[in-house]
Design an enzyme around this catalytic site. Sequence first.
Site, mmCIF file in Angstrom:
data_model
loop_
_atom_site.group_PDB
_atom_site.id
_atom_site.type_symbol
_atom_site.label_atom_id
_atom_site.label_comp_id
_atom_site.label_asym_id
_atom_site.label_seq_id
_atom_site.Cartn_x
_atom_site.Cartn_y
_atom_site.Cartn_z
ATOM 1 N N ASP A 67 0.823 -1.214 0.000
ATOM 2 C CA ASP A 67 0.000 0.000 0.000
ATOM 3 C C ASP A 67 0.856 1.263 0.000
ATOM 4 O O ASP A 67 0.462 2.293 -0.554
ATOM 5 C CB ASP A 67 -0.934 0.001 1.214
ATOM 6 C CG ASP A 67 -2.108 -0.961 1.038
ATOM 7 O OD1 ASP A 67 -2.315 -1.448 -0.086
ATOM 8 O OD2 ASP A 67 -2.799 -1.223 2.039
ATOM 9 N N GLY A 68 2.028 1.202 0.630
ATOM 10 C CA GLY A 68 2.902 2.372 0.659
ATOM 11 C C GLY A 68 3.327 2.819 -0.728
ATOM 12 O O GLY A 68 3.456 4.013 -0.993
ATOM 13 N N ASN A 78 -4.704 8.340 2.546
ATOM 14 C CA ASN A 78 -5.029 7.553 3.740
ATOM 15 C C ASN A 78 -5.323 8.420 4.955
ATOM 16 O O ASN A 78 -6.434 8.427 5.465
ATOM 17 C CB ASN A 78 -3.874 6.596 4.079
ATOM 18 C CG ASN A 78 -4.172 5.156 3.728
ATOM 19 O OD1 ASN A 78 -5.185 4.862 3.106
ATOM 20 N ND2 ASN A 78 -3.302 4.257 4.121
ATOM 21 N N ARG A 118 5.608 12.760 27.062
ATOM 22 C CA ARG A 118 4.824 11.754 27.780
ATOM 23 C C ARG A 118 3.425 11.631 27.194
ATOM 24 O O ARG A 118 2.895 10.550 27.051
ATOM 25 C CB ARG A 118 4.750 12.114 29.271
ATOM 26 C CG ARG A 118 6.109 12.082 29.955
ATOM 27 C CD ARG A 118 5.997 12.241 31.441
ATOM 28 N NE ARG A 118 5.287 11.116 32.053
ATOM 29 C CZ ARG A 118 5.007 11.047 33.341
ATOM 30 N NH1 ARG A 118 5.352 12.031 34.152
ATOM 31 N NH2 ARG A 118 4.372 9.997 33.831
ATOM 32 N N THR A 172 -9.087 1.597 7.126
ATOM 33 C CA THR A 172 -8.602 0.240 7.397
ATOM 34 C C THR A 172 -7.101 0.210 7.683
ATOM 35 O O THR A 172 -6.503 -0.869 7.742
ATOM 36 C CB THR A 172 -8.914 -0.693 6.215
ATOM 37 O OG1 THR A 172 -8.466 -0.075 5.004
ATOM 38 C CG2 THR A 172 -10.402 -0.965 6.118
ATOM 39 N N ALA A 173 -6.493 1.386 7.852
ATOM 40 C CA ALA A 173 -5.061 1.451 8.135
ATOM 41 C C ALA A 173 -4.852 1.737 9.629
ATOM 42 O O ALA A 173 -5.438 1.082 10.482
ATOM 43 C CB ALA A 173 -4.408 2.504 7.241
ATOM 44 N N SER A 220 -5.934 4.054 11.546
ATOM 45 C CA SER A 220 -7.165 4.423 12.254
ATOM 46 C C SER A 220 -7.869 3.192 12.813
ATOM 47 O O SER A 220 -8.327 3.186 13.966
ATOM 48 C CB SER A 220 -8.100 5.182 11.304
ATOM 49 O OG SER A 220 -9.336 5.461 11.919
#
Length: 290
Positions: free
Chosen positions: A73-74, A146, A157, A187-188, A190
Amino acid sequence: MKIVLSSNPYRDRGLRVALEARRVLEHAGAQTTLCLPFQPKKGDRLDLPRQLALSMLDKELPTADLLICFGGDGTILHAARDATLHGVPILGVNTGSVGFMAELERSELPLLAPLAHGMYTVEERMMLDVKVLRGDKVLFQDTALNDAVISKGSMARVAEVEVLADRVKVMSIIGDGVIIATPTGSTAYSMSAGGPIVEPTSRGIIVTPVCAHQLAARAMVLAPERMVTVQLPRGNHKYLYLSVDGGKAVRLAGGDRVEICRAERATQLVRLADRSFYQIINQKLGGLSS
């Protein structure tokens, strides 16, 4: 029909898959050109065939009818900006792992033949325009297929941000950050952070907190016409970082804001196989339920 073949040499060793695809397409009557999707890292020794003529994507895309990407996908995400700018549809052949956006697997290369005669359909995917502003000055601008991810650095922190829609506060987040995703990006990262799975051809902007420390911070799907702003508190001395589609991180300082809205252009993904979105989920992700 001019078809540009762009293969990730780290995924497609020796460009074997791309070369087999070229044989299928040229036998069917297409004109093809081979390109690398990016400049290889300095010092890397790539397993490329000798005497193989390679061109550059920026040279070939203005006159291309179609772009085929070979990789994960990248590789598709990397090509999406330039291909969309030139109005060139993209077809992905998966030579990676999950390959959620890819239309075909490497074993399905004979299905490419109809492309030579323009026999395919196109699916439009919404994109996002992403801007970083400091006051009225635009520091950075990009387009996402995406997602845009605002996250803490390794030394911070927690990340503290406010999310607004059309200047109205939606939520405050104290945690690891926030993801603003398209339906394609649902679908990545997230999804991994607990966001909803959204049909990729739909329209909407998904806001997903990452490891939020408040029970009230929940993923939301906003209307596509909203202007989403992620605001960093003024006086905050912790740096946060923005990454668009997994690209190089941009450092954000206190008072900076990231404005995200639906892009005017849409990515065009080529469809050949008769598979529904739900079939792909079951195949790639093991289904929506056990």
